[in-house]
Design an enzyme around this catalytic site. Structure first.
Site, short mmCIF file in Angstrom:
data_model
loop_
_atom_site.label_atom_id
_atom_site.label_comp_id
_atom_site.label_asym_id
_atom_site.label_seq_id
_atom_site.Cartn_x
_atom_site.Cartn_y
_atom_site.Cartn_z
N TYR A 1 -18.25 61.64 -35.91
CA TYR A 1 -16.84 62.06 -35.87
C TYR A 1 -16.39 62.22 -34.41
O TYR A 1 -15.28 61.83 -34.05
CB TYR A 1 -16.63 63.38 -36.63
CG TYR A 1 -15.16 63.72 -36.74
CD1 TYR A 1 -14.41 63.27 -37.82
CD2 TYR A 1 -14.51 64.45 -35.74
CE1 TYR A 1 -13.05 63.55 -37.91
CE2 TYR A 1 -13.16 64.72 -35.82
CZ TYR A 1 -12.43 64.27 -36.91
OH TYR A 1 -11.09 64.52 -37.00
N PHE B 1 11.02 44.89 -28.87
CA PHE B 1 10.10 44.54 -29.94
C PHE B 1 10.35 45.51 -31.09
O PHE B 1 10.64 46.68 -30.86
CB PHE B 1 8.62 44.54 -29.51
CG PHE B 1 7.77 44.06 -30.65
CD1 PHE B 1 7.81 42.73 -31.03
CD2 PHE B 1 7.03 44.94 -31.42
CE1 PHE B 1 7.11 42.29 -32.15
CE2 PHE B 1 6.32 44.50 -32.54
CZ PHE B 1 6.37 43.17 -32.90
N THR B 2 10.22 45.03 -32.31
CA THR B 2 10.64 45.77 -33.51
C THR B 2 10.07 47.20 -33.57
O THR B 2 10.82 48.18 -33.60
CB THR B 2 10.24 44.99 -34.77
OG1 THR B 2 8.85 44.67 -34.68
CG2 THR B 2 11.04 43.71 -34.89
N ASP C 1 3.64 47.04 -22.28
CA ASP C 1 3.15 46.68 -23.61
C ASP C 1 2.13 45.57 -23.33
O ASP C 1 2.48 44.42 -23.08
CB ASP C 1 4.28 46.18 -24.50
CG ASP C 1 3.76 45.85 -25.90
OD1 ASP C 1 2.56 45.48 -26.01
OD2 ASP C 1 4.52 45.93 -26.87
N LYS D 1 -4.34 41.63 -31.21
CA LYS D 1 -3.93 40.31 -30.66
C LYS D 1 -4.95 39.87 -29.60
O LYS D 1 -6.03 39.38 -29.95
CB LYS D 1 -2.51 40.39 -30.10
CG LYS D 1 -1.42 40.44 -31.17
CD LYS D 1 -1.17 41.80 -31.70
CE LYS D 1 0.13 41.91 -32.48
NZ LYS D 1 0.27 43.23 -33.12
N ARG E 1 12.06 35.58 -37.15
CA ARG E 1 12.31 36.42 -35.97
C ARG E 1 13.76 36.20 -35.55
O ARG E 1 14.06 35.51 -34.59
CB ARG E 1 11.37 36.07 -34.80
CG ARG E 1 9.92 36.30 -35.05
CD ARG E 1 9.39 37.71 -34.80
NE ARG E 1 9.74 38.72 -35.77
CZ ARG E 1 9.10 39.89 -35.87
NH1 ARG E 1 8.08 40.18 -35.09
NH2 ARG E 1 9.47 40.79 -36.74
N PHE F 1 12.41 43.75 -42.02
CA PHE F 1 11.84 42.41 -42.22
C PHE F 1 10.55 42.45 -43.02
O PHE F 1 10.18 41.47 -43.67
CB PHE F 1 11.60 41.72 -40.87
CG PHE F 1 10.70 42.49 -39.95
CD1 PHE F 1 11.22 43.48 -39.13
CD2 PHE F 1 9.34 42.23 -39.90
CE1 PHE F 1 10.39 44.22 -38.29
CE2 PHE F 1 8.50 42.96 -39.06
CZ PHE F 1 9.03 43.97 -38.26
N1 PM9 Z 1 3.15 42.49 -33.46
C1 PM9 Z 1 3.34 40.47 -34.65
O1 PM9 Z 1 3.14 39.82 -35.67
C2 PM9 Z 1 2.55 42.52 -35.89
C3 PM9 Z 1 3.54 43.26 -36.66
S1 PM9 Z 1 5.25 43.09 -36.32
C4 PM9 Z 1 5.67 41.74 -37.14
O2 PM9 Z 1 3.80 39.96 -33.60
C5 PM9 Z 1 4.00 43.86 -29.58
C6 PM9 Z 1 4.46 42.98 -28.48
C7 PM9 Z 1 3.63 43.35 -30.80
C8 PM9 Z 1 3.22 44.23 -31.84
C9 PM9 Z 1 2.91 43.75 -33.12
C10 PM9 Z 1 3.19 45.62 -31.56
C11 PM9 Z 1 2.78 46.60 -32.61
C12 PM9 Z 1 3.57 46.07 -30.34
N2 PM9 Z 1 3.97 45.19 -29.37
O3 PM9 Z 1 1.19 45.83 -35.18
O4 PM9 Z 1 1.21 48.23 -34.60
O5 PM9 Z 1 3.66 42.03 -30.98
O6 PM9 Z 1 -0.70 46.84 -33.91
O7 PM9 Z 1 1.43 46.53 -32.80
C13 PM9 Z 1 3.03 41.88 -34.62
P1 PM9 Z 1 0.74 46.87 -34.22
#
Ligand code: PM9
Length: 499
Positions: free
Chosen positions: A81, A133-134, A224, A267, A391, A458
């Site tokens: 843990y 970014f979303t 980011d 990623k 997008r 979305f």
């Molecule tokens: N990006 C993508 O498919 C996954 C979900 S949104 C459709 O591109 C950036 C630049 C991203 C991103 C996620 C996140 C969030 C932050 N910044 O999905 O929470 O491209 O790990 O990261 C997606 P998490």
């Protein structure tokens, strides 16, 4: 064999710097099954079951193939843990490659965004950045801030060939500081490579200039870092003075201009889950660690299993390899060039993590109010079983102040390439499917909402075609009946849709 200056010479191609050890069979549903599946998913590719998908280009997030070294690392998971050995390994690796002092694992990128937003943003603040970014913008808004887009205009123009379309427009940033005052700007949000602009990089010179303006006004700058390694590769290939530097050196230099980062490890870091928040400031890191235990888990795991932290540490080392990045970006270019050659409108230059089809030019007969990119993604799935992501206007959501639909300049369908997963033959099949659809684009119609959730719509929204039962009426679906294909996903089941 080709001829050059009268001499015979061998053609030299690049190839993937790995061979395949484990395979997962793919299944191709019939056209009738795909029609049924997309109708049941409310014409939203996020709501399809993955078993109904042939080639999955929805996202590069958490979809990478791990290496044998990463899988071996998983066996070294120390699932204590507190104080897991894998945390210290990950911390050491992040300090080495990203250079930040304090490291806090989070369950994924948005966990880090939530914490950074909550500890830095006050009601009424403004957060400038190079395109929204979303999830990032939503966390900034939920913390009381307003995101202000200060990306250079080229970032919003699909045809612009500028090699660094992710660059910040310094004049726009300066104007915002003059208008609202630096005390209302808790930080600058720097994206590398800019996802919503089509995976477009930022130059090192521009990062340096942006930082200089921020420093002059006492404004922090947070990166980011989700696809910062891909950005480092573009700097190496395109920016004067960087050709001889390693990707690792360039990455470290990018980070050195910033005060910390949020990271979706799903990623660049090539793991299926995980992320982190990294900060240089001791006092802010203390606050962040305290928030981690509220929202994520103890600060030495932050929502990640020990084995996942080990795999992420190894993935980070692998991500900075030149051979890996050349094959990664090379595959995206391979797909994009086939589409350009066939006249399909895409965002250019071809971006880092995917090919972005310009739905506004692909479907000029569908107004943005009928979501051309959403329609195109649905039609592509029906036509071929290839899953892509919208997008455009659906992703942009509504303005929280007015409740009106935002009207983004970019209306795109993203064909996102998971890392180390698909082959060139899969790219050929994908290109053929899109070119086929391009040739019958007039048979695609628009969509209207039947269900719209409040946040990040979305992911879970549902639609119905504006022209009958299907968005793709090319004659191939004649004789099929869809009356029994009404959406059967109830709102309470939406939470099950994966991220
Ligand atoms: N990006 C993508 O498919 C996954 C979900 S949104 C459709 O591109 C950036 C630049 C991203 C991103 C996620 C996140 C969030 C932050 N910044 O999905 O929470 O491209 O790990 O990261 C997606 P998490």
């Amino acid at each position: 064999m080709s001829e050059f200056n009268g001499k015979k010479r061998q053609r030299r191609s690049w190839a993937e710097p790995y061979k395949i050890k484990v395979v997962e069979p793919l299944k191709m549903a019939t056209r009738a099954q795909r029609e049924k599946a997309i109708a049941a998913a409310g014409f939203n590719t996020f709501l399809l079951k993955s078993e109904d998908v042939y080639i999955d280009l929805l996202t590069d997030s958490g979809t990478s193939a791990m290496s044998d070294r990463q899988w071996a690392g998983m066996m070294k998971g120390d699932e204590a843990y507190a104080g897991s050995d894998n945390f210290y390994q990950l911390e050491k690796t992040i300090r080495k490659y990203y250079g930040y002092k304090h490291v806090m694992p989070t369950h994924q990128g948005r966990g880090a965004e939530n914490i950074l937003s909550q500890i830095t943003i006050k009601q009424g603040d403004y957060v400038p950045g190079n395109m929204y970014f979303t999830t990032t913008r939503l966390h900034q808004e939920l913390a009381g801030g307003t995101f202000v887009d200060v990306i250079a205009d080229e970032g919003h123009i699909p045809q612009s060939e500028n090699p660094f379309k992710g660059n910040v427009d310094i004049a726009k940033l300066q104007q915002l500081i003059d208008e609202v005052g630096a005390e209302k700007i808790p930080y600058f949000c720097l994206h590398t490579t800019v996802n919503m602009a089509g995976g477009q990089p930022v130059s090192m010179a521009n990062i340096r200039d942006t930082t200089a303006v921020c420093r002059e006004h006492g404004i922090k700058i947070y990166l980011d870092a989700t696809r910062a390694v891909e950005n480092a590769y573009f700097i190496k290939m395109r920016e004067a003075g960087y050709a001889k530097k390693s990707i690792a050196e360039i990455l470290l230099e990018i980070c050195s201009y910033t005060d910390g980062c949020t990271m979706s490890g799903k990623k660049d870091c090539m793991v299926n889950i995980g992320g982190f928040l990294a900060l240089n400031d001791d006092a802010l890191a203390e606050k962040a660690r305290n928030m981690v235990v509220v929202y994520e888990g103890l600060h030495t795991y932050g929502g990640m299993a020990g084995r996942d932290m080990e795999a992420m540490a190894i993935g980070i080392e692998e991500s900075v390899s030149y051979d890996h990045m050349r094959a990664r970006i090379g595959q995206v270019v391979y797909l994009g060039e086939q589409l350009i050659e066939a006249g399909v409108p895409i965002v250019q230059p071809i971006g880092g993590h995917g090919v972005f089809v310009d739905a506004a030019r692909f479907l000029p007969h569908i107004p943005q109010s009928q979501f051309p990119a959403q329609s195109l993604a649905a039609a592509l799935y029906i036509n071929s079983g290839v899953r892509a992501m919208e997008r455009g206007a659906v992703s942009a959501g509504r303005d929280p102040a007015t409740g009106e639909n935002r009207q983004p300049k970019l209306e795109l369908v993203r064909l996102t390439l998971p890392r180390r997963v698909y082959t060139q033959a899969h790219m050929d099949v994908t290109a053929e499917a899109i070119i086929d659809l391009w040739e019958k684009r007039d048979s695609i119609c628009g969509l209207k909402f039947t269900f719209e959730p409040e946040y990040l719509r979305f992911f879970q929204s549902q639609f119905t075609p504006t022209c009958g039962a299907s968005v793709l009426n090319d004659g191939e679906n004649e004789g099929e009946t869809y009356s029994d294909c009404e959406s059967d996903i109830l709102p309470e089941q939406h939470a099950d849709a994966h991220d």
